[in-house]
Design a protein around this motif. Structure first.
Motif, mmCIF file in Angstrom:
data_model
loop_
_atom_site.group_PDB
_atom_site.id
_atom_site.type_symbol
_atom_site.label_atom_id
_atom_site.label_comp_id
_atom_site.label_asym_id
_atom_site.label_seq_id
_atom_site.Cartn_x
_atom_site.Cartn_y
_atom_site.Cartn_z
ATOM 1 N N ASP A 161 0.819 -1.211 0.000
ATOM 2 C CA ASP A 161 0.000 0.000 0.000
ATOM 3 C C ASP A 161 0.853 1.262 0.000
ATOM 4 O O ASP A 161 0.441 2.296 -0.525
ATOM 5 C CB ASP A 161 -0.916 -0.007 1.224
ATOM 6 C CG ASP A 161 -1.932 1.122 1.185
ATOM 7 O OD1 ASP A 161 -2.743 1.143 0.235
ATOM 8 O OD2 ASP A 161 -1.913 1.979 2.092
ATOM 9 N N SER A 162 2.052 1.167 0.555
ATOM 10 C CA SER A 162 2.913 2.350 0.644
ATOM 11 C C SER A 162 3.589 2.684 -0.679
ATOM 12 O O SER A 162 4.084 3.803 -0.857
ATOM 13 C CB SER A 162 3.983 2.139 1.718
ATOM 14 O OG SER A 162 4.918 1.149 1.318
ATOM 15 N N ARG A 163 3.619 1.734 -1.595
ATOM 16 C CA ARG A 163 4.285 1.941 -2.888
ATOM 17 C C ARG A 163 3.390 1.385 -4.001
ATOM 18 O O ARG A 163 3.769 0.460 -4.714
ATOM 19 C CB ARG A 163 5.651 1.250 -2.885
ATOM 20 C CG ARG A 163 6.628 1.849 -1.883
ATOM 21 C CD ARG A 163 7.722 0.873 -1.515
ATOM 22 N NE ARG A 163 8.691 1.459 -0.604
ATOM 23 C CZ ARG A 163 8.534 1.525 0.717
ATOM 24 N NH1 ARG A 163 7.423 1.046 1.263
ATOM 25 N NH2 ARG A 163 9.461 2.073 1.484
ATOM 26 N N PRO A 164 2.204 1.952 -4.185
ATOM 27 C CA PRO A 164 1.233 1.409 -5.144
ATOM 28 C C PRO A 164 1.578 1.818 -6.574
ATOM 29 O O PRO A 164 2.423 2.699 -6.805
ATOM 30 C CB PRO A 164 -0.076 2.062 -4.694
ATOM 31 C CG PRO A 164 0.362 3.398 -4.177
ATOM 32 C CD PRO A 164 1.668 3.133 -3.476
ATOM 33 N N PRO A 165 0.929 1.220 -7.552
ATOM 34 C CA PRO A 165 1.118 1.644 -8.943
ATOM 35 C C PRO A 165 0.876 3.138 -9.150
ATOM 36 O O PRO A 165 1.517 3.753 -10.007
ATOM 37 C CB PRO A 165 0.090 0.796 -9.704
ATOM 38 C CG PRO A 165 0.001 -0.467 -8.898
ATOM 39 C CD PRO A 165 0.085 0.008 -7.467
#
Length: 444
Positions: free
Chosen positions: A204-208
């Motif tokens: 969630d911290s590095r989403p698309p």
């Protein structure tokens, strides 16, 4: 008369295959002659039935020296590269200290001399002190690296204004700026929302969305400043779509990695810490989109992001998945993983050479001596035998990481010889010469 003549192979360049015999002298390819044509040479190598490729150029690797040599060093990392057919490694600047000044870059060059088994090009980091850039340019690093998320404040360019201002410092400079497409605002916001420390929180911290926004910001900033940029590893459908629509705005190239072409979030269940890196792995749908982009020619470069850690570091217990040291080894497995894609029919051998030899050499300022089989180029060559299969084995890995996530995979070819500037350095999977590598700098 040639010093060495390699006969009988199919020569593979980015443009395709041809039957040629290759003459070598003084560390260079001096001629590609008609197969079987009469010629004299001190040494004749029969490569009948084999493919002859230019050595691979890995545009994204962390050799960990200085300061982090318990993870890797110049000797161990370039040993792994040599065994994997990577004859030129482009080393990232995030060691200890980060390579941010001319003095630090010069020191790193000196540390590497006499200890590297393949050629190494060094990259410098862009710090918030932009006045350091002119002296760094004088040393001709192969590129600079600019970070937009997840790094110490002294190297963080978190807004489009900051990115654009930094890129203006490179206007008119003959260099390349690599940009990792993160978004610090999303990283901070997701961390505040989701504190579980799970794999889901890390994803969630590095989403698309962060990747896509980072790509768009980098391209727009580059267009406004006329800087040349290289977008680091992308791996999501949204990122690929953004790249495809906006890439013509600027002088830009893009890379991905083998791990992003094979693994998905589901593989965290079996490999866990060994696959933890940034960007995180994506869904099967994202991997399919990335593979389609690769097959369609939308991906310029495949590099490894070789980022090893000591086995004890990966095996330790951490409060959160995000706290596990990020990265995995890749130099020794770049060729076999790309050959796996050839075996699957996703790409051809010439595509492998295009993305892993010619394009990285040209983009990072080495295109007049590396990345292709042609007269005047360094005789960095690979002999590949398609009649013999090979299996990737963690026990064979010489990186200090001590493993590979690709262990047990088999490909329908075997790397039998590796040449660096005309001298055979690897034969049948073993290093046969002491360190022969040189530091290479950007061509003027």
């Amino acid at each position: 008369m040639f010093e060495t003549l390699i006969r009988g192979a199919s020569v593979v360049n980015a443009e395709g295959l041809s039957r040629r015999d290759v003459g070598i002298a003084s560390g260079k390819v001096v001629a590609l002659i008609t197969a079987g044509e009469a010629a004299e040479a001190g040494t004749v190598i029969d490569a009948s039935g084999c493919f002859l490729l230019p050595g691979l150029v890995d545009a994204h690797a962390h050799l960990r020296e200085p300061g982090l040599t318990h993870k890797e060093d110049f000797s161990s990392g370039t040993h792994a590269a040599a065994l994997g057919g990577v004859t030129t490694v482009l080393d990232m600047p995030t060691d200890e200290p980060w390579t941010a000044t001319a003095e630090q870059l010069a020191d790193k060059m000196a540390i590497a001399e006499g200890r590297i088994h393949v050629d190494v090009g060094l990259q410098a980091v862009v710090s918030r002190d932009l006045s350091l850039i002119p002296r760094l340019l004088d040393l001709a690093p192969v590129s600079f690296e600019l970070f937009t998320a997840d790094v110490p404040d002294g190297f963080l360019f978190a807004t489009v204004d900051a990115v654009a201002e930094a890129l203006k410092a490179f206007a008119g400079a003959d260099t390349l700026v690599g940009i990792s497409p993160g978004d610090q605002s999303i990283l901070a916001g997701s961390t505040a929302r989701h504190r579980s420390g799970t794999i889901a929180a890390f994803l969630d911290s590095r989403p698309p969305l962060a990747e896509a926004n980072g790509i768009a910001r980098a391209l727009v900033a580059a267009a406004s400043s006329e800087a040349r940029i290289h977008v680091r590893q992308i791996n999501s459908e949204l990122g690929v779509e953004t790249w495809g629509r906006l890439r013509g705005m600027a002088d830009a190239s893009v890379e991905t990695t083998p791990q992003n072409l094979f693994f998905t979030t589901q593989d965290y269940e079996t490999q866990g810490a060994n696959l933890k890196a940034s960007p995180p792995l994506r869904s099967p749908h994202d991997v399919d989109a990335l593979r389609a982009a690769l097959s369609a020619g939308l991906i310029d470069i495949v590099a490894t992001d070789h980022a090893p850690h000591a086995p004890a570091e990966k095996a330790a217990r951490y409060a959160a998945f995000a706290d596990i040291p990020g990265g995995m080894p890749g130099l020794q497995t770049l060729l076999p993983t790309m050959l796996r894609l050839v075996d699957e029919g996703l790409i051809a051998l010439s595509d492998l050479v295009r993305m892993c030899s010619r394009n990285p050499a040209e983009r990072f300022g080495l295109g007049r001596r590396k990345g292709r089989m042609a007269a005047g180029y360094d005789a960095d060559l690979l002999i590949l035998d398609p009649r013999r299969s090979s299996t990737i084995d963690s026990a064979d890995q010489v990186s200090r990481a001590g493993y590979t996530p690709f262990g047990g995979w088999t490909v329908k070819a075997r790397l039998t010889s590796v040449f660096l500037r005309g001298r055979e350095i690897v034969r049948d999977g073993r290093l046969i010469r002491p360190a022969q590598g040189k530091i290479v700098t950007r061509e003027s």
